[in-house]
Design a protein around this motif. Structure first.
Motif, short mmCIF file in Angstrom:
data_model
loop_
_atom_site.label_atom_id
_atom_site.label_comp_id
_atom_site.label_asym_id
_atom_site.label_seq_id
_atom_site.Cartn_x
_atom_site.Cartn_y
_atom_site.Cartn_z
N SER A 80 0.84 -1.18 0.00
CA SER A 80 0.00 0.00 0.00
C SER A 80 0.89 1.25 0.00
O SER A 80 1.73 1.44 0.88
CB SER A 80 -0.90 0.00 1.25
N THR A 127 -3.63 -11.85 6.12
CA THR A 127 -3.46 -10.52 5.54
C THR A 127 -3.01 -10.63 4.10
O THR A 127 -2.62 -11.71 3.63
CB THR A 127 -2.43 -9.70 6.34
N SER A 132 -2.80 -4.67 2.19
CA SER A 132 -3.24 -4.18 3.49
C SER A 132 -2.08 -3.82 4.41
O SER A 132 -2.31 -3.43 5.57
CB SER A 132 -4.11 -5.24 4.17
#
Length: 697
Positions: free
Chosen positions: A561, A609, A613
């Motif tokens: 991200s 995950t 994220s």
């Protein structure tokens, strides 16, 4: 002077001065006299009568005085009988024949100038006549002139007696003197004056005696000025006849006044004979020698001093004599100090000329080589060889011993955690909690080569045995190809001071690269499918490229991200190299990477995950630590950890955080070589290279 009547003549004797000429002959210099005057009327008509009467008077009375050659007058009245100088003076009384004249006449002959004739003095003596005209004629040295005759009525005169005066003749010549005489008759005087350097032995004047000779003649004797101390010589006086000379002592010269003495500078005359240096002194000089020489017995020559033999050199080790000097030298392993006498040890270890492979130990006059722990010095005394501690069973490991070059490591079986002593093993129930300290900013501004929009990564070799000091910066997160190399960390402080700039033949993507043992490992940009590559930096050679498992993301498909194109992230920890990637939307994959062929093994599936994220991640001792967001500041929370040893997933709540000194972290990696966490930090307008020390709590 006699009293005379009206018909008599008044006469005054002249004064004659004699001097010696260059040959010592006395001669007449001056004649003085007064002319005779008779009372008569002057008349030009009696000129012939006066001349005739003068001739008669001269013939009868011989009244003319001659001291030199007789002067021929214009009237030719005087005849010279010989060439010798004579002086004759007489008084004659004559009786002239009867002459009939109306008046008695007195005739006076005046001086007449005659050129080119010998100087002659003629004096007419008084003449008394009865019943005849009386005439007095006086001849001067160079002048005879007939003057008008005055005639008076003639009277008869009785004959007068004749008086003969004594004549001493010319005074004697005194050598080395000049004289002056008042006459040659009785009572006349000759006065003598000695030349310079002479003195009279008696009175300076002699008289003409009645016997017709001169009194005892004096003599001029040499004056010994030296004995009389009247010479004025500063040093030495030498008398000579009529004079003296001054001379000076050795080392002096006579001054222009011929009396005083001045120092003679023998040095400037180059007559000193000194081998080296001449030092002038008053009246003499001395010789001296240059440093390193000694003056010989002759006071002029110089001989070399052998300081080495005389033990005056002061050399600490060795002395070599030279002409006029000497040189000091030192034994092997020493260098001559700035004083050129003492010796100081050469630290061969600092000069990088020792040749030791690992450790150099300096000592006085030499050095020795040694090896690091885990190595053994070879017979050449320089090289070191690894000691395999695992084979020696001296490792002390609880479970497994892993030999490394110069060392070894212990490891534990799966499910166990290596303890702090590095040897014992204990069942690990959770991954270690870490802390980050000692912030280092190696470059505060990389914008000269990397902009914040391009992102990028800075790298050091993660191979724990590497000795390289180099630092690399790979520009951009997409199609990264510009690799900048710095020889040291200090050089990196100035981004523009890189030592080389290489364009990689095969390009990389993302910021998840690592350097291991001189090669860079990265996600390939040049293939449409997911592929990892290994490039040897030294010659920019692609060593190997391997495709990731099917479905693995590429070209920003499964990236972190906020960090584009980092689909595959490489990490190195104490257990080896790892690759973190994603094959589908259900979770991530973590695999061990073979350093030679890039094959993947020991793959772990992380389902809690996904790549999108989390903001970044790193590996530490077999555990994967993920950052919740790379834009959190001043710290970033670690919420998810996967332990490969226990194969357990852990979700932490504020258990651990990582510092963020900027606004965004675009690269994050752990380096087991120095046990530090490396970051590329976006500080808004510039990128910074930051590093932290890592330790367990």
């Amino acid at each position: 002077m006699e009293e005379a009547g009206s018909g008599q003549v008044a006469q005054q004797t002249g004064f004659v001065h004699y001097e010696k000429d260059k040959c010592g002959i006395l001669g007449q210099k001056h004649t003085q006299g007064q002319m005779t005057t008779t009372q008569a009327q002057e008349t030009t008509a009696q000129e012939e009568l006066t001349t005739t009467h003068a001739q008669a008077t001269t013939t009868h009375a011989q009244a003319t005085t001659t001291q030199a050659q007789l002067t021929t007058t214009q009237a030719r009245a005087t005849t010279t009988q010989d060439d010798q100088l004579t002086s004759t003076r007489s008084q004659t009384t004559t009786e002239a024949p009867p002459t009939t004249v109306e008046d008695q006449t007195t005739t006076e002959a005046q001086p007449t100038t005659t050129e080119a004739q010998p100087k002659t003095t003629t004096e007419a003596q008084p003449t008394t006549t009865q019943a005849q005209p009386t005439t007095t004629t006086q001849a001067q040295p160079t002048t005879t002139q007939a003057q008008p005759t005055t005639t008076e009525p003639q009277t008869s005169t009785a004959d007068s007696p004749t008086t003969t005066e004594v004549d001493c003749g010319l005074p004697p010549v005194v050598p080395n003197a000049v004289s002056s005489v008042t006459g040659t008759g009785t009572g006349a005087q000759a006065v003598y004056v000695c030349n310079a350097g002479y003195a009279l032995n008696s009175t300076n004047a002699v008289a003409c005696l009645a016997e017709g000779k001169w009194d005892a003649t004096p003599a001029c004797l040499d004056i010994d000025e030296c004995s009389a101390n009247t010479d004025g010589c500063e040093h030495n006086c030498t008398n000579s006849v009529g004079s003296y000379t001054c001379s000076c002592n050795a080392g002096y010269s006579l001054a222009v006044d011929n009396h005083s003495c001045q120092d003679l500078n023998e040095c400037s005359l180059t007559t000193d004979g000194c081998y080296h240096m001449c030092n002038n002194t008053v009246g003499s000089f001395t010789c001296s020698c240059n440093t390193g020489y000694t003056l010989q017995g002759d006071g002029k020559s110089c001989q070399d001093i052998d300081e080495c033999s005389a033990n005056t050199d002061g050399c600490e080790h060795n002395c070599t004599n030279t002409e006029g000097s000497y040189t000091c030298s030192c034994n092997a392993g020493y260098s001559l100090a700035v004083d050129n006498h003492s010796c100081q040890d050469i630290n061969e270890c600092n000069s990088n000329t020792h040749g030791c492979e690992q450790v150099c130990n300096n000592h006085g006059g030499g050095y020795s080589c040694a090896c690091n722990s885990g190595y053994q010095l070879q017979v050449d005394g320089y090289s070191c060889q690894d000691i395999n501690e695992c084979n020696l069973t001296t490792d002390g490991c609880d479970h497994m011993c892993n030999n490394t070059v110069g060392n070894f490591t212990c490891s534990c079986n799966t499910g166990y955690t290596l303890q702090g002593d590095g040897k014992s093993c204990q069942v690990r129930t959770s991954p270690p909690v870490l802390q980050f300290t000692n912030q280092e900013i190696l470059c505060s501004d990389l914008s000269a080569i990397v902009s914040s929009s391009d992102m990028g990564a800075w790298l050091k070799d993660t191979y724990v045995e590497s000795t390289s000091t180099k630092v690399w910066v790979l520009k951009k997160a997409h199609d990264a190809k510009d690799l900048y190399e710095y020889l040291t960390e200090a050089a990196m402080a100035n981004a523009n001071s890189y030592d080389s700039d290489t364009t990689l033949n095969t390009h990389c993507d993302g910021t998840g690269h690592v350097v291991y043992n001189g090669s860079i490992y990265c996600d390939s940009h040049d293939n449409n499918n997911a592929e990892i590559i290994k490039i040897r930096i030294a010659d920019n050679t692609l060593i190997v490229n391997v495709a990731l498992p099917a479905g693995a993301g590429a070209h920003d498909e499964y990236s972190y991200s906020g960090i584009s194109n980092t689909d595959t992230d490489f990490a190195v920890d104490e257990f080896g190299m790892w690759a973190l990637y994603q094959t589908d939307s259900n979770g991530m994959k973590l695999s061990e990477v073979d350093l030679s062929d890039l094959s993947l093994s020991n793959t772990h599936t992380i389902s809690v995950t996904t790549r999108g994220s989390i903001g970044e991640s790193f590996m530490y001792k077999g555990a994967l630590y993920t950052i919740e967001s790379n834009e959190q500041s001043p710290t970033m929370n670690v919420k998810y950890v996967y332990d490969t040893l226990t194969q357990q997933e852990h979700t932490w709540s504020n258990a651990m955080s990582v510092p963020n000194p900027g606004s965004k972290v675009v690269m994050l990696d752990y380096n087991p070589r120095d046990q530090k966490l490396y970051m590329m930090v976006d500080s808004g307008s510039v990128l910074q290279a930051v590093r932290y020390s890592v330790s367990e709590t």
